[in-house]
Enzyme design. Structure first.
Site, PDB file in Angstrom:
ATOM      1  N   ASN A 126       0.886  -1.156   0.000  1.00 34.24           N
ATOM      2  CA  ASN A 126       0.000   0.000   0.000  1.00 34.24           C
ATOM      3  C   ASN A 126       0.928   1.211   0.000  1.00 34.24           C
ATOM      4  O   ASN A 126       1.427   1.629   1.042  1.00 34.24           O
ATOM      5  CB  ASN A 126      -0.883  -0.032   1.246  1.00 34.24           C
ATOM      6  CG  ASN A 126      -1.863   1.119   1.275  1.00 34.24           C
ATOM      7  OD1 ASN A 126      -1.777   2.035   0.458  1.00 34.24           O
ATOM      8  ND2 ASN A 126      -2.773   1.082   2.224  1.00 34.24           N
ATOM      9  N   ARG A 158      -2.438  -2.154  -3.532  1.00 32.36           N
ATOM     10  CA  ARG A 158      -3.683  -1.429  -3.320  1.00 32.36           C
ATOM     11  C   ARG A 158      -3.619  -0.185  -4.203  1.00 32.36           C
ATOM     12  O   ARG A 158      -2.692   0.608  -4.098  1.00 32.36           O
ATOM     13  CB  ARG A 158      -3.822  -1.006  -1.861  1.00 32.36           C
ATOM     14  CG  ARG A 158      -5.026  -0.145  -1.651  1.00 32.36           C
ATOM     15  CD  ARG A 158      -5.075   0.449  -0.268  1.00 32.36           C
ATOM     16  NE  ARG A 158      -6.259   1.278  -0.159  1.00 32.36           N
ATOM     17  CZ  ARG A 158      -6.278   2.432   0.478  1.00 32.36           C
ATOM     18  NH1 ARG A 158      -5.208   2.891   1.069  1.00 32.36           N
ATOM     19  NH2 ARG A 158      -7.389   3.135   0.532  1.00 32.36           N
ATOM     20  N   HIS A 190     -13.022   2.079  -0.149  1.00 29.79           N
ATOM     21  CA  HIS A 190     -13.003   1.002   0.856  1.00 29.79           C
ATOM     22  C   HIS A 190     -13.609  -0.286   0.298  1.00 29.79           C
ATOM     23  O   HIS A 190     -14.059  -1.141   1.068  1.00 29.79           O
ATOM     24  CB  HIS A 190     -13.824   1.355   2.120  1.00 29.79           C
ATOM     25  CG  HIS A 190     -13.255   2.464   2.955  1.00 29.79           C
ATOM     26  ND1 HIS A 190     -14.052   3.392   3.575  1.00 29.79           N
ATOM     27  CD2 HIS A 190     -11.988   2.800   3.266  1.00 29.79           C
ATOM     28  CE1 HIS A 190     -13.302   4.244   4.242  1.00 29.79           C
ATOM     29  NE2 HIS A 190     -12.034   3.912   4.055  1.00 29.79           N
ATOM     30  N   HIS A 222     -17.678   0.476   7.416  1.00 25.71           N
ATOM     31  CA  HIS A 222     -16.228   0.498   7.667  1.00 25.71           C
ATOM     32  C   HIS A 222     -15.917   1.810   8.377  1.00 25.71           C
ATOM     33  O   HIS A 222     -16.022   2.886   7.780  1.00 25.71           O
ATOM     34  CB  HIS A 222     -15.459   0.397   6.342  1.00 25.71           C
ATOM     35  CG  HIS A 222     -13.978   0.522   6.532  1.00 25.71           C
ATOM     36  ND1 HIS A 222     -13.123  -0.546   6.460  1.00 25.71           N
ATOM     37  CD2 HIS A 222     -13.199   1.599   6.811  1.00 25.71           C
ATOM     38  CE1 HIS A 222     -11.886  -0.136   6.696  1.00 25.71           C
ATOM     39  NE2 HIS A 222     -11.907   1.170   6.906  1.00 25.71           N
ATOM     40  N   GLY A 270     -13.086   3.759  10.260  1.00 19.82           N
ATOM     41  CA  GLY A 270     -11.699   3.961  10.687  1.00 19.82           C
ATOM     42  C   GLY A 270     -11.427   5.447  10.703  1.00 19.82           C
ATOM     43  O   GLY A 270     -12.313   6.231  11.034  1.00 19.82           O
ATOM     44  N   ASN A 271     -10.211   5.872  10.332  1.00 21.14           N
ATOM     45  CA  ASN A 271      -9.979   7.315  10.193  1.00 21.14           C
ATOM     46  C   ASN A 271     -10.835   7.865   9.062  1.00 21.14           C
ATOM     47  O   ASN A 271     -11.386   8.938   9.149  1.00 21.14           O
ATOM     48  CB  ASN A 271      -8.496   7.585   9.955  1.00 21.14           C
ATOM     49  CG  ASN A 271      -7.727   7.476  11.250  1.00 21.14           C
ATOM     50  OD1 ASN A 271      -8.116   8.039  12.262  1.00 21.14           O
ATOM     51  ND2 ASN A 271      -6.641   6.724  11.228  1.00 21.14           N
ATOM     52  N   ARG A 308     -12.483  14.593   8.230  1.00 20.37           N
ATOM     53  CA  ARG A 308     -13.291  14.968   7.057  1.00 20.37           C
ATOM     54  C   ARG A 308     -14.735  15.233   7.462  1.00 20.37           C
ATOM     55  O   ARG A 308     -15.286  14.517   8.297  1.00 20.37           O
ATOM     56  CB  ARG A 308     -13.259  13.859   6.006  1.00 20.37           C
ATOM     57  CG  ARG A 308     -11.907  13.717   5.337  1.00 20.37           C
ATOM     58  CD  ARG A 308     -11.925  12.602   4.311  1.00 20.37           C
ATOM     59  NE  ARG A 308     -10.748  11.775   4.450  1.00 20.37           N
ATOM     60  CZ  ARG A 308     -10.677  10.496   4.109  1.00 20.37           C
ATOM     61  NH1 ARG A 308     -11.724   9.879   3.611  1.00 20.37           N
ATOM     62  NH2 ARG A 308      -9.551   9.842   4.266  1.00 20.37           N
ATOM     63  N   MET A 344     -11.009   8.573  17.761  1.00 18.14           N
ATOM     64  CA  MET A 344     -12.279   8.192  18.393  1.00 18.14           C
ATOM     65  C   MET A 344     -12.083   7.656  19.811  1.00 18.14           C
ATOM     66  O   MET A 344     -12.897   7.922  20.693  1.00 18.14           O
ATOM     67  CB  MET A 344     -12.996   7.165  17.517  1.00 18.14           C
ATOM     68  CG  MET A 344     -14.327   6.746  18.047  1.00 18.14           C
ATOM     69  SD  MET A 344     -15.463   8.134  18.249  1.00 18.14           S
ATOM     70  CE  MET A 344     -16.364   8.058  16.724  1.00 18.14           C
ATOM     71  N   GLY A 387     -15.400   0.531  14.338  1.00 19.23           N
ATOM     72  CA  GLY A 387     -16.473  -0.464  14.246  1.00 19.23           C
ATOM     73  C   GLY A 387     -16.148  -1.743  15.002  1.00 19.23           C
ATOM     74  O   GLY A 387     -17.031  -2.373  15.590  1.00 19.23           O
ATOM     75  N   GLU A 388     -14.857  -2.115  15.013  1.00 14.92           N
ATOM     76  CA  GLU A 388     -14.464  -3.378  15.654  1.00 14.92           C
ATOM     77  C   GLU A 388     -14.288  -3.241  17.166  1.00 14.92           C
ATOM     78  O   GLU A 388     -14.323  -4.233  17.884  1.00 14.92           O
ATOM     79  CB  GLU A 388     -13.135  -3.882  15.053  1.00 14.92           C
ATOM     80  CG  GLU A 388     -13.269  -4.346  13.625  1.00 14.92           C
ATOM     81  CD  GLU A 388     -11.915  -4.505  12.925  1.00 14.92           C
ATOM     82  OE1 GLU A 388     -10.930  -4.855  13.603  1.00 14.92           O
ATOM     83  OE2 GLU A 388     -11.851  -4.263  11.708  1.00 14.92           O
ATOM     84  N   GLU A 442      -7.841  -6.092   4.796  1.00  9.29           N
ATOM     85  CA  GLU A 442      -7.689  -5.722   3.390  1.00  9.29           C
ATOM     86  C   GLU A 442      -6.451  -6.367   2.769  1.00  9.29           C
ATOM     87  O   GLU A 442      -6.461  -6.748   1.599  1.00  9.29           O
ATOM     88  CB  GLU A 442      -7.606  -4.190   3.275  1.00  9.29           C
ATOM     89  CG  GLU A 442      -8.950  -3.529   3.501  1.00  9.29           C
ATOM     90  CD  GLU A 442      -8.848  -2.072   3.914  1.00  9.29           C
ATOM     91  OE1 GLU A 442      -8.491  -1.805   5.076  1.00  9.29           O
ATOM     92  OE2 GLU A 442      -9.126  -1.202   3.072  1.00  9.29           O
TER      93      GLU A 442
HETATM   94  P1  ADP Z   1      -7.341   3.592   9.362  1.00  7.62           P
HETATM   95  O1  ADP Z   1      -8.501   4.164   8.620  1.00  7.62           O
HETATM   96  O2  ADP Z   1      -6.193   4.551   9.472  1.00  7.62           O
HETATM   97  O3  ADP Z   1      -6.943   2.187   8.955  1.00  7.62           O
HETATM   98  P2  ADP Z   1      -8.324   2.283  11.754  1.00  7.62           P
HETATM   99  O4  ADP Z   1      -9.262   1.376  11.043  1.00  7.62           O
HETATM  100  O5  ADP Z   1      -7.130   1.687  12.430  1.00  7.62           O
HETATM  101  O6  ADP Z   1      -7.861   3.511  10.879  1.00  7.62           O
HETATM  102  O7  ADP Z   1      -9.190   3.062  12.872  1.00  7.62           O
HETATM  103  C1  ADP Z   1      -8.632   4.073  13.650  1.00  7.62           C
HETATM  104  C2  ADP Z   1      -9.713   4.633  14.566  1.00  7.62           C
HETATM  105  O8  ADP Z   1     -10.209   3.581  15.404  1.00  7.62           O
HETATM  106  C3  ADP Z   1      -9.187   5.731  15.483  1.00  7.62           C
HETATM  107  O9  ADP Z   1     -10.089   6.823  15.532  1.00  7.62           O
HETATM  108  C4  ADP Z   1      -9.132   5.009  16.823  1.00  7.62           C
HETATM  109  O10 ADP Z   1      -9.237   5.893  17.920  1.00  7.62           O
HETATM  110  C5  ADP Z   1     -10.338   4.104  16.709  1.00  7.62           C
HETATM  111  N1  ADP Z   1     -10.346   3.082  17.753  1.00  7.62           N
HETATM  112  C6  ADP Z   1      -9.493   2.046  17.926  1.00  7.62           C
HETATM  113  N2  ADP Z   1      -9.804   1.389  19.064  1.00  7.62           N
HETATM  114  C7  ADP Z   1     -10.886   2.014  19.614  1.00  7.62           C
HETATM  115  C8  ADP Z   1     -11.676   1.823  20.782  1.00  7.62           C
HETATM  116  N3  ADP Z   1     -11.421   0.841  21.634  1.00  7.62           N
HETATM  117  N4  ADP Z   1     -12.703   2.666  21.000  1.00  7.62           N
HETATM  118  C9  ADP Z   1     -12.974   3.676  20.155  1.00  7.62           C
HETATM  119  N5  ADP Z   1     -12.271   3.906  19.039  1.00  7.62           N
HETATM  120  C10 ADP Z   1     -11.230   3.097  18.771  1.00  7.62           C
END
Ligand code: ADP
Length: 401
Positions: free
Chosen positions: A10, A90, A179, A207, A209-210, A240, A283, A332-333, A385
């Site tokens: 990537n 990617r 995504h 999905h 994440g950031n 964003r 988050m 989400g996870e 991914e």
């Molecule tokens: P990217 O889009 O860079 O791959 P990720 O999928 O790793 O990002 O997600 C990052 C986000 O997930 C960040 O905002 C992080 O704070 C949030 N995150 C990770 N663990 C937790 C948690 N336990 N509770 C809330 N948010 C979380």
């Protein structure tokens, strides 16, 4: 005996993520991140899964070529055990041209380049990775896996903007979505786990994440998604804005006496969770702040979950059945709070989460909803991914497509 493996790359503008995935069992042999490319702080960090060993290599001012040379050195240092069978890249934007992953030829490289105007920050960096591998190991087959490809099944009524039609025809202005690799991966996992018919199913995948997006999936195909021409559209994200009134640009440019470029940068880098909270785009930190009573952090969470619920509801509109809503990505996870608040905003869906399952991020099948009260499932599925890219790369190279 040597084990065959695929390198997944990537390649971004200032960072490069890579992993080496073994063909026979799809396990990750090593995973690495090169950061601060073209700066004095450029370095590579590598984690080896088998030994849990970590290695950091400092390479001041290294560019993509130097970094990739080093990555290939590291892999060939294991050449008594590993034989590299190919590289999966990617690639962010495949426009309308690429509806699936593809073996990279000179012509394909030119077509990816033709998509550069649609992803000016990402595609050139992705191409740099492809070109460097071609130079360093010209015999090695390479495959491009596009973020946009999975969404190429979205019908015209959902991908067109209500703008003069020639903007679509002449400029390619339409919804593309991103995504795709992640949405497709968790879709496959959900279909397998719930034993769904691949020809007859309905899923919403979120999905988070950031960058974040939601996808509506009907009969294993994407039929709509929240991101658009660019990844700025849809949900509230780390920095964003997501969807805003298109009239807002003219208003703010005038009121703040800034250029359109400055406003675009604000919408991409200073908005979302960061903009609303005034504190952070992270988050996890935001949830901690909200718990201590930080008002703007609480507001940021409320807006995030409301917009997410609204997108889930609106994207469901053309599904004929709904088997599951799937949460994935870092937020989400891992965030039971965000999942609960989102479901709370979906009262019309009559969903109920099972608190312990939600707190534990799901049982072994990933289900977090109450089986008695909900007619369909809410699930947590970890995305991967890299594994998806490795699998598609292997399948294309082995079939010689
Ligand atoms: P990217 O889009 O860079 O791959 P990720 O999928 O790793 O990002 O997600 C990052 C986000 O997930 C960040 O905002 C992080 O704070 C949030 N995150 C990770 N663990 C937790 C948690 N336990 N509770 C809330 N948010 C979380």
């Amino acid at each position: 005996m040597k084990q065959s493996a695929y390198l997944v790359l990537n390649s971004g503008s200032s960072s490069l993520k890579f992993s080496l995935i073994l063909s026979h069992n799809a396990s990750t042999h090593l995973i690495g991140l090169a950061e601060c490319l073209n700066s004095p702080d450029a370095s590579i960090s590598i984690n080896y899964s088998e030994t849990a060993k970590k290695q950091t290599i400092s390479l001041p001012d290294a560019d993509h070529k130097t970094i990739l040379n080093k990555v290939l050195d590291v892999i060939t240092a294991h050449s008594d055990k590993i034989s590299l069978a190919g590289v999966g890249h990617r690639v962010v934007h495949g426009g309308e041209k690429f509806k699936a992953s593809t073996l990279i030829t000179n012509e394909v490289q030119q077509e990816i380049e033709a998509c550069n105007p649609l992803a000016p920050l990402h595609n050139p960096a992705n191409l740099l990775g492809i070109q460097q591998i071609s130079t360093l190991m010209p015999e090695l087959p390479q495959v491009a896996v596009f973020d946009t490809a999975f969404h190429q099944t979205i019908p015209e009524k959902a991908f067109l903007y209500a703008l003069p039609y020639e903007y679509y025809q002449e400029l390619g202005v339409r919804k593309y979505g991103f995504h795709g690799t992640s949405h497709q991966f968790v879709m496959q996992q959900a279909i397998e786990t719930l034993d769904l018919d691949p020809e007859s199913n309905g899923l919403i995948t979120a999905h988070l994440g950031n960058g974040s997006s939601v996808c509506a999936i009907k009969n294993s195909k994407s039929i709509d998604t929240s991101m658009g021409l660019t990844p700025l559209a849809g949900l509230v994200m780390g920095t964003r804005s997501g969807d805003i009134d298109p009239g807002l640009h003219a208003f703010l440019v005038k009121k703040l006496d800034i250029s359109l470029e400055q406003l675009t940068s604000i919408l991409n880098k200073k908005s979302g969770l960061l903009g609303l909270s005034g504190e952070t785009n992270d988050m996890r930190k935001l949830c901690q702040l909200a718990e201590t009573g930080h008002l703007k952090a609480q507001i940021a969470l409320e807006v995030f979950c409301y917009v997410l619920a609204k997108q889930i509801a609106s994207l469901s509109v053309n599904l004929e059945q709904l088997n599951a809503i799937v949460f994935t990505g870092g937020i989400g996870e891992n965030s039971a709070l965000i999942r609960q608040k989102t479901v709370d905003n979906l009262a019309i869906f009559k969903l109920k989460l099972e608190p312990t399952l939600n707190k534990n991020n799901g049982d072994e099948s990933g289900v977090i909803s109450c089986s008695k009260t909900s007619s369909y499932k809410v699930m947590v599925i970890a995305t991967n991914e890299e594994l998806m890219i490795a699998k598609q790369t292997q399948s294309i190279i082995e079939s010689g497509e």
